[in-house]
Motif scaffolding. Structure first.
Motif, PDB file in Angstrom:
ATOM      1  N   ARG A   1    -107.530   0.460   9.729  1.00 27.80           N
ATOM      2  CA  ARG A   1    -106.548   1.329   9.058  1.00 27.80           C
ATOM      3  C   ARG A   1    -105.338   1.538   9.964  1.00 27.80           C
ATOM      4  N   THR A   2    -104.802   0.445  10.448  1.00 21.30           N
ATOM      5  CA  THR A   2    -103.755   0.528  11.453  1.00 21.30           C
ATOM      6  C   THR A   2    -102.374   0.493  10.821  1.00 21.30           C
ATOM      7  N   ARG A   3    -101.409   0.916  11.603  1.00 14.96           N
ATOM      8  CA  ARG A   3    -100.033   0.932  11.123  1.00 14.96           C
ATOM      9  C   ARG A   3     -99.156   0.133  12.066  1.00 14.96           C
ATOM     10  N   TRP A   4     -99.471  -1.138  12.218  1.00 14.56           N
ATOM     11  CA  TRP A   4     -98.573  -2.001  12.980  1.00 14.56           C
ATOM     12  C   TRP A   4     -97.285  -2.168  12.195  1.00 14.56           C
ATOM     13  N   THR A   5     -96.194  -2.371  12.893  1.00 15.26           N
ATOM     14  CA  THR A   5     -94.906  -2.516  12.208  1.00 15.26           C
ATOM     15  C   THR A   5     -94.980  -3.620  11.153  1.00 15.26           C
ATOM     16  N   ASP A   6     -95.629  -4.729  11.483  1.00 14.80           N
ATOM     17  CA  ASP A   6     -95.683  -5.849  10.542  1.00 14.80           C
ATOM     18  C   ASP A   6     -96.505  -5.518   9.290  1.00 14.80           C
ATOM     19  N   ASN A   7     -97.257  -4.402   9.305  1.00 11.98           N
ATOM     20  CA  ASN A   7     -98.019  -4.031   8.112  1.00 11.98           C
ATOM     21  C   ASN A   7     -97.147  -3.389   7.044  1.00 11.98           C
ATOM     22  N   LEU A   8     -95.950  -2.972   7.432  1.00 12.04           N
ATOM     23  CA  LEU A   8     -95.093  -2.223   6.507  1.00 12.04           C
ATOM     24  C   LEU A   8     -94.490  -3.111   5.437  1.00 12.04           C
ATOM     25  N   THR A   9     -94.472  -2.596   4.237  1.00 13.07           N
ATOM     26  CA  THR A   9     -93.758  -3.261   3.145  1.00 13.07           C
ATOM     27  C   THR A   9     -92.948  -2.194   2.437  1.00 13.07           C
ATOM     28  N   LEU A  10     -91.661  -2.450   2.259  1.00 12.55           N
ATOM     29  CA  LEU A  10     -90.803  -1.460   1.604  1.00 12.55           C
ATOM     30  C   LEU A  10     -90.223  -2.078   0.332  1.00 12.55           C
ATOM     31  N   PRO A  11     -89.873  -1.265  -0.637  1.00 11.41           N
ATOM     32  CA  PRO A  11     -89.318  -1.804  -1.885  1.00 11.41           C
ATOM     33  C   PRO A  11     -88.060  -2.630  -1.620  1.00 11.41           C
ATOM     34  N   GLY A  12     -88.035  -3.809  -2.170  1.00 19.13           N
ATOM     35  CA  GLY A  12     -86.840  -4.652  -2.037  1.00 19.13           C
ATOM     36  C   GLY A  12     -86.690  -5.315  -0.686  1.00 19.13           C
ATOM     37  N   MET A  13     -87.733  -5.227   0.125  1.00 17.70           N
ATOM     38  CA  MET A  13     -87.624  -5.731   1.501  1.00 17.70           C
ATOM     39  C   MET A  13     -87.461  -7.251   1.545  1.00 17.70           C
ATOM     40  N   VAL A  14     -86.566  -7.707   2.440  1.00 21.67           N
ATOM     41  CA  VAL A  14     -86.413  -9.142   2.667  1.00 21.67           C
ATOM     42  C   VAL A  14     -86.793  -9.455   4.117  1.00 21.67           C
ATOM     43  N   HIS A  15     -86.957 -10.745   4.394  1.00 29.68           N
ATOM     44  CA  HIS A  15     -87.500 -11.159   5.692  1.00 29.68           C
ATOM     45  C   HIS A  15     -86.499 -11.975   6.479  1.00 29.68           C
TER      46      HIS A  15
ATOM     47  N   PHE B   1     -93.144 -16.223  50.458  1.00 28.51           N
ATOM     48  CA  PHE B   1     -94.052 -16.175  49.302  1.00 28.51           C
ATOM     49  C   PHE B   1     -93.252 -16.360  48.025  1.00 28.51           C
ATOM     50  N   ARG B   2     -93.942 -16.865  47.030  1.00 34.03           N
ATOM     51  CA  ARG B   2     -93.296 -17.065  45.746  1.00 34.03           C
ATOM     52  C   ARG B   2     -94.033 -16.242  44.697  1.00 34.03           C
ATOM     53  N   GLN B   3     -93.298 -15.369  44.052  1.00 36.64           N
ATOM     54  CA  GLN B   3     -93.838 -14.625  42.910  1.00 36.64           C
ATOM     55  C   GLN B   3     -93.498 -15.434  41.689  1.00 36.64           C
ATOM     56  N   GLN B   4     -94.497 -16.101  41.127  1.00 42.11           N
ATOM     57  CA  GLN B   4     -94.180 -16.942  39.982  1.00 42.11           C
ATOM     58  C   GLN B   4     -93.717 -16.100  38.806  1.00 42.11           C
ATOM     59  N   ARG B   5     -93.071 -16.773  37.873  1.00 45.42           N
ATOM     60  CA  ARG B   5     -92.602 -16.114  36.656  1.00 45.42           C
ATOM     61  C   ARG B   5     -93.798 -15.839  35.737  1.00 45.42           C
ATOM     62  N   LEU B   6     -93.864 -14.647  35.204  1.00 46.76           N
ATOM     63  CA  LEU B   6     -94.976 -14.266  34.320  1.00 46.76           C
ATOM     64  C   LEU B   6     -94.434 -13.836  32.963  1.00 46.76           C
ATOM     65  N   ILE B   7     -95.321 -13.756  32.005  1.00 50.19           N
ATOM     66  CA  ILE B   7     -94.944 -13.279  30.669  1.00 50.19           C
ATOM     67  C   ILE B   7     -95.882 -12.122  30.303  1.00 50.19           C
ATOM     68  N   PRO B   8     -95.316 -10.990  29.893  1.00 53.28           N
ATOM     69  CA  PRO B   8     -96.175  -9.822  29.612  1.00 53.28           C
ATOM     70  C   PRO B   8     -97.282 -10.123  28.594  1.00 53.28           C
ATOM     71  N   ALA B   9     -96.978 -10.889  27.549  1.00 56.13           N
ATOM     72  CA  ALA B   9     -98.015 -11.332  26.601  1.00 56.13           C
ATOM     73  C   ALA B   9     -98.869 -10.203  26.030  1.00 56.13           C
ATOM     74  N   PHE B  10     -98.211  -9.108  25.633  1.00 56.88           N
ATOM     75  CA  PHE B  10     -98.871  -8.086  24.818  1.00 56.88           C
ATOM     76  C   PHE B  10     -99.468  -8.786  23.607  1.00 56.88           C
ATOM     77  N   MET B  11    -100.592  -8.272  23.089  1.00 59.73           N
ATOM     78  CA  MET B  11    -101.235  -9.010  21.994  1.00 59.73           C
ATOM     79  C   MET B  11    -100.527  -8.848  20.649  1.00 59.73           C
ATOM     80  N   GLU B  12     -99.902  -7.723  20.405  1.00 60.41           N
ATOM     81  CA  GLU B  12     -99.183  -7.581  19.132  1.00 60.41           C
ATOM     82  C   GLU B  12     -97.797  -8.191  19.276  1.00 60.41           C
ATOM     83  N   PRO B  13     -97.493  -9.243  18.542  1.00 57.67           N
ATOM     84  CA  PRO B  13     -96.135  -9.779  18.615  1.00 57.67           C
ATOM     85  C   PRO B  13     -95.121  -8.707  18.182  1.00 57.67           C
ATOM     86  N   ARG B  14     -93.898  -8.858  18.654  1.00 58.73           N
ATOM     87  CA  ARG B  14     -92.895  -7.847  18.318  1.00 58.73           C
ATOM     88  C   ARG B  14     -92.527  -7.930  16.829  1.00 58.73           C
ATOM     89  N   SER B  15     -92.165  -6.797  16.293  1.00 59.83           N
ATOM     90  CA  SER B  15     -91.822  -6.733  14.881  1.00 59.83           C
ATOM     91  C   SER B  15     -90.835  -5.590  14.694  1.00 59.83           C
TER      92      SER B  15
END
Ligand code: FES
Ligand code: FES
Lengths: 823, 177
Positions: A28-42, A200-214
């Motif tokens: 019963r989650t409310r991720w941003t991508d779960n939202l649908t609004l009237p007339g919404m386009v993508h 020393f070399r700090q390699q480049r990293l990617i945060p890689a949160f599991m929920e893609p941005r929306s």
């Protein structure tokens, strides 16, 4: 009496199961991508496949005709209104910064930069139409290597800036007056002690949160509403107003359920601005949700530094100076706090040690890569890695036991509060206690003995022990300190408490949780403060309409700043209630005692509760003269200092000297994060932090090819560890309360990540140091380890053939082989 | 467009779908089962895991048309009579989630794993969940939760149990919410 449950025990310190879980475990989650609004386009975004090029033409004709397509926009279409994406941290007065359009107009500066967008009735149709857009690129020379970028006559990422150097930021203890001159210390040690220099070399990293941005933007109301998977709804609202010139009061930002951030969602993104502008143009709700490959290439990256360090010491191991020179890769643009991330590390290289001379200089460099910015720890993991690696290197040079070397130099528990060479005052800590407990949990002595046995037996699989005795500065932050660092905002946090007539409580917080469990922890805090049951507290957050004021969640700040704001608001509720309670009990305020929600008249059995007072205030029939009928209170808390969690992490690795394969045999950590509101949540934060720090040591790296294309652009290539890739963690805590906040709490969100990376790498090198290895570049994959072993073996052989140089491994080696210690 | 009939969480739906529509998109966009989420585009993360005729599948790697005539269970269909499935309960009890984004897929996969091996050790749990990524927890509490649930579930309470009446579940002793 109102029907509220009585709290039975102190909530503080209880391992409460989380309130948040109910909806998350049942879908019963409310991720941003779960939202649908009237007339919404993508909306879908076309991204540059090339790293550096002039855009000579864009043909959108065919895309506009594609099925379902509503509109197509290029950078040129939005150029007049999109402004420049904000950078809130101009670290020096002469810092140079390029214009940062959300949608590229004339030129692209990294592969993945947005160049056009399609809006269609469905996301699938929008993505289909992207393929019909024809962009002509005129290639420009690609700048990828930081040192090459700084060379005379280098190709430029932004020719209009005339340089790839964005800024230089330096600190010198002799100049500031907090300590000696590091060059002098190095000279002294050359004659009389030991000097160790490493890269020393700090390699480049990617945060890689599991929920893609929306992002969803609804422009149809009086207030335009933007939902975003962001860590910073409040900052975002201000920045939208400032960047686009939109009246702030006409914008509402909501961060609904947000699936992790780790700094990766501490950003004002091009896509938020584009979605906002496009929805406003079209007058309809618009949604953008990224795919994972889009996320990996266009969401900001982290780390990416080259660190040159020189440490010097007396022969007895007393450190006499530390010099740090950094190159930090900004990528193509300065995002929200990009330039400040490496600077946060400036205060942490001296770590838990008493270092009498210190120099730090960081050069920020532009390249044609994805912009970097905050990633869990932001500046402090880099610093901690470097100093903890250096302590091991120094111990090896001196022939000292690495823990003993640390102990010799660290701040003793009776020396707190302690002002460091980099000007911070550590309020409290006990490095001895944490280390003693960690050694015991880990069986340090037993493992050292086994290591000796296996070394003597020439076991092909060698055992290594890695140490990281770390501290960090978190709880961002005292506003005056941020001001002195030229940060564009303060570091306070806001909270409000609404006392409802039935005795229930709404807590409004400016913190913006995205997995941390604030709803639970804040309920525990308020339960104790106001004597209401845990379940009678509701925590409201992440919507600028209900929670109108905040600085959001990052930098392990939520509890130490936001949580304290909640305490302060509760104290004001109690003060207001006290007046009314005295009136109700026909007693003097001075005769009232207060304990967890209950007022009693001293020496009598008369009493009342905050809940009863709330009802009386709601009725307002009989209030004392001049008292307003409300207990509601708010507080904005600005901390006087950072918080300084610390700990000792010990890692044992098995390194196969024939294949280079590394496995973590055991990992024990003892963290001191001050007092603990909820041990369940604290342990969870440590586990997750360890996983990310270990991932840097062993698995993750964002790799670019020579053309500037990200080749680790999917989760098949960018190696976020799975359950089989990580060990079981043995964790424990010591508790040294912070003295700078009323709860005694310190931050915990970043501790595990900051501490663990050097523990793992030190363990790997410790396993093979006797073979001549002195560094292994991260991520320590089997190939890298195997190559380091072989390179060292080669050099050791040449040494035996008469060379006086020691093996350099991946580092630069000692700069004073004639004066070095035990070699 | 192709017409398909799919039973999702016990309810039968008949819909028109494009042949290229992935099961996860059908579930989220047409059936409204937004509890099942999308975390990647290369079938690496497992966030989209559901049960298809009693087997766990990554619903981003199955076309909706392939589910025609099948029974799908999502995270939203696990609770029975207001009682959480023992694995859901164990995730809550053991703090096996933080942001919760991986959680639906992780729970669905864990149920499948326990169906195959009702009494796994730590290593077996880790291997069984290898295809599901979590960025928050470091997996330790997830492993703990799955083993905790194993202790509370009777054999045969894996995905197969979802397809038949709640009778098949009678041996399950999940805690209340
Ligand atoms: S969304 Fe299906 S595996 Fe990632
Ligand atoms: S709980 Fe956040 S990804 Fe697993």
């Amino acid at each position: 009496m109102t029907a509220t449950a009585e709290p039975s025990v102190n909530e503080f310190g209880q391992a409460r199961k989380r309130k948040e879980d109910a909806r998350l475990i049942s879908g019963r989650t409310r991720w941003t991508d779960n939202l649908t609004l009237p007339g919404m386009v993508h909306l879908a975004v076309l991204r540059s496949p090339v790293a550096h090029a002039t855009i000579t033409s864009i043909d959108v004709g065919a895309a506009k005709q594609a099925p379902g397509v509503t509109a197509v926009f290029t950078g040129r279409d939005l150029a007049d209104e999109q402004g420049s994406l904000p950078c809130a941290w101009p670290i020096s007065p002469d810092m140079v910064a390029p214009q940062a359009p959300s949608l590229a107009v004339d030129r692209v500066n990294f592969a993945g930069e947005a160049v056009a967008v399609v809006v269609a009735r469905s996301a699938a149709e929008a993505h289909d139409a992207l393929e019909l857009i024809d962009v002509d690129y005129d290639d420009l020379p690609v700048v990828l290597d930081m040192e090459a970028a700084l060379a005379d006559g280098a190709d430029l990422v932004h020719p209009e800036l005339g340089t790839n150097r964005s800024a230089l930021w330096a600190f010198d203890s002799a100049e500031v007056g907090t300590g000696g001159d590091v060059e002098e210390a190095i000279r002294g040690a050359r004659d009389n002690g030991v000097v160790v220099k490493r890269r020393f070399r700090q390699q480049r990293l990617i945060p890689a949160f599991m929920e893609p941005r929306s992002v969803v933007m609804d422009p149809t109301g009086e207030q335009m509403t933007l939902w975003s998977a962001t860590q910073i709804p409040h900052v975002l609202r201000v920045m939208i107003a400032m960047t686009l010139g939109v009246p702030e009061h006409k914008v509402r930002v909501i961060a609904p359920d947000v699936g992790g951030g780790f700094g990766g969602k501490l950003q004002v993104t091009p896509e938020e601005i584009i979605t906002f502008l496009v929805a406003r143009r079209l007058g309809k709700p618009v949604k953008w949700t990224e795919g994972r490959s889009e996320s990996l290439v266009s969401g900001h990256h982290g780390r990416d530094q080259i660190q040159d360090l020189t440490i010097c010491a007396n022969r007895d191991g007393t450190v006499t100076g530390l010099k740090v020179e950094l190159l930090a890769d900004m990528g193509a643009y300065l995002r929200l706090v990009t330039p400040g991330v490496p600077i946060l590390g400036a205060f942490m290289y001296n770590a838990i040690y008493k270092i009498p001379a210190y120099h730090f200089a960081c050069t920020n460099v532009f390249t044609d890569k994805t912009p970097t910015d905050a990633y869990r720890g932001a500046g402090r993991p880099e610093a901690t890695f470097a100093i903890e690696r250096m302590m091991d290197e120094l111990a090896a040079e001196l022939g000292m036991e690495p823990l003993e070397l640390r102990e010799k130099n660290w701040i003793k528990h009776e020396e707190f509060p302690y002002t460091t060479i980099s000007t911070l005052t550590y309020d409290s800590g006990n490095y001895e206690a944490a280390t003693a407990r960690a050694k015991e949990l880990f069986d340090y002595d037993g493992l050292r003995a086994e290591q000796q046995r296996r070394r003597a037996a020439n076991d092909p699989v060698q055992l290594g022990i890695g140490i990281s005795t770390f501290t960090e500065m978190c709880g961002l932050a005292p506003s005056r300190v941020l001001g002195s660092l030229s940060y564009g905002a303060g570091g306070w946090e806001h909270a409000a408490i609404r006392m409802l007539p039935t005795g229930k409580v709404e807590v409004v917080t400016g913190s913006s949780p995205h997995g941390q469990g604030h709803e639970t922890a804040w309920s525990q805090i308020v339960s104790d403060q106001l004597g209401v049951a845990f379940d009678d507290v509701e925590v409201l957050h992440g919507d600028t309409q209900s929670s109108h004021k905040g600085m959001d969640s990052y930098g392990s700040r939520s509890l130490t700043v936001g949580g304290i704001a909640v305490v302060k608001a509760a104290e004001k509720v109690v003060e207001k209630a006290r007046k009314v309670a005295a009136h109700m009990l026909e007693a003097s305020e001075d005769d009232l005692e207060y304990d967890r929600g209950r007022f009693t008249v001293r020496g009598t059995d008369k009493g009342t509760t905050v809940a009863d007072v709330a009802l009386a205030v709601f009725a307002a029939h009989d209030l004392p003269e001049g008292v307003e009928p409300s207990l509601d209170s708010d507080a904005t808390f600005d901390p006087e200092n950072f918080s300084f969690p610390h700990g000792t992490h010990l890692c044992a690795t098995e390194v196969d000297t024939e294949t280079g394969e590394v496995s973590i045999r055991s990992y024990a950590s003892v963290d001191d994060v001050g007092t603990v509101v909820n041990p369940l949540i604290v342990d969870g934060q440590i586990h997750g932090g360890l996983a990310q720090g270990i991932a840097q040591a062993l698995y993750e790296e964002a790799v670019y090819d020579e053309a500037g294309t990200l080749v680790t652009g999917t989760l098949a290539d960018y190696l976020v560890p799975s359950a089989v890739d990580l060990p079981h963690f043995t964790t424990d805590r010591t508790e040294t309360p912070s003295t700078t906040n009323p709860l005694g709490v310190k931050g915990v969100g970043e501790a595990g990540t900051i501490a663990s990376t050097p523990a793992v790498v030190n363990a790997i090198i410790d396993a093979v140091r006797h073979l001549g290895v002195r560094d292994v570049e991260m991520p320590c994959s089997p190939q890298t380890v195997w190559r380091a072993i072989n390179a060292a073996r080669g050099q050791v052989k040449s040494t035996s053939e008469g060379s006086t140089e020691t093996a350099a491994g991946g580092g630069l080696g000692s700069i004073d082989s004639q004066h070095g210690g035990a070699r | 467009m192709t017409r398909i009939t799919v039973t999702v969480d016990g309810v039968k739906y008949t819909d028109e779908v494009e042949p290229r529509t992935l099961l996860v998109h059908y579930l989220r966009e047409q059936v409204g089962k937004t509890g099942t989420v999308v975390g990647c585009d290369t079938s690496n993360c497992g966030a989209c895991t559901v049960h298809l005729d009693g087997q766990s599948v990554k619903s981003c790697s199955v076309f909706a048309v392939q589910a025609d005539g099948s029974e799908v269970t999502t995270i939203e269909g696990l609770a029975r009579d207001g009682r959480l499935h023992p694995v859901q309960q164990a995730f809550h009890d053991n703090h096996a989630l933080q942001c919760g984004f991986c959680t639906p897929g992780m729970i669905m996969q864990a149920i499948d794993l326990l169906g195959d091996n009702p009494n796994p050790d730590d290593e077996q749990v880790r291997h069984g969940l290898e295809g599901n990524l979590c960025r928050c927890t470091g997996y330790q509490n997830i492993v703990k939760a799955v083993r905790d649930a194993a202790g509370k579930m009777s054999p045969g309470a894996g995905p197969a149990a979802e397809q038949v009446s709640s009778q098949a579940r009678s041996g399950v002793s999940g805690g209340g919410q």
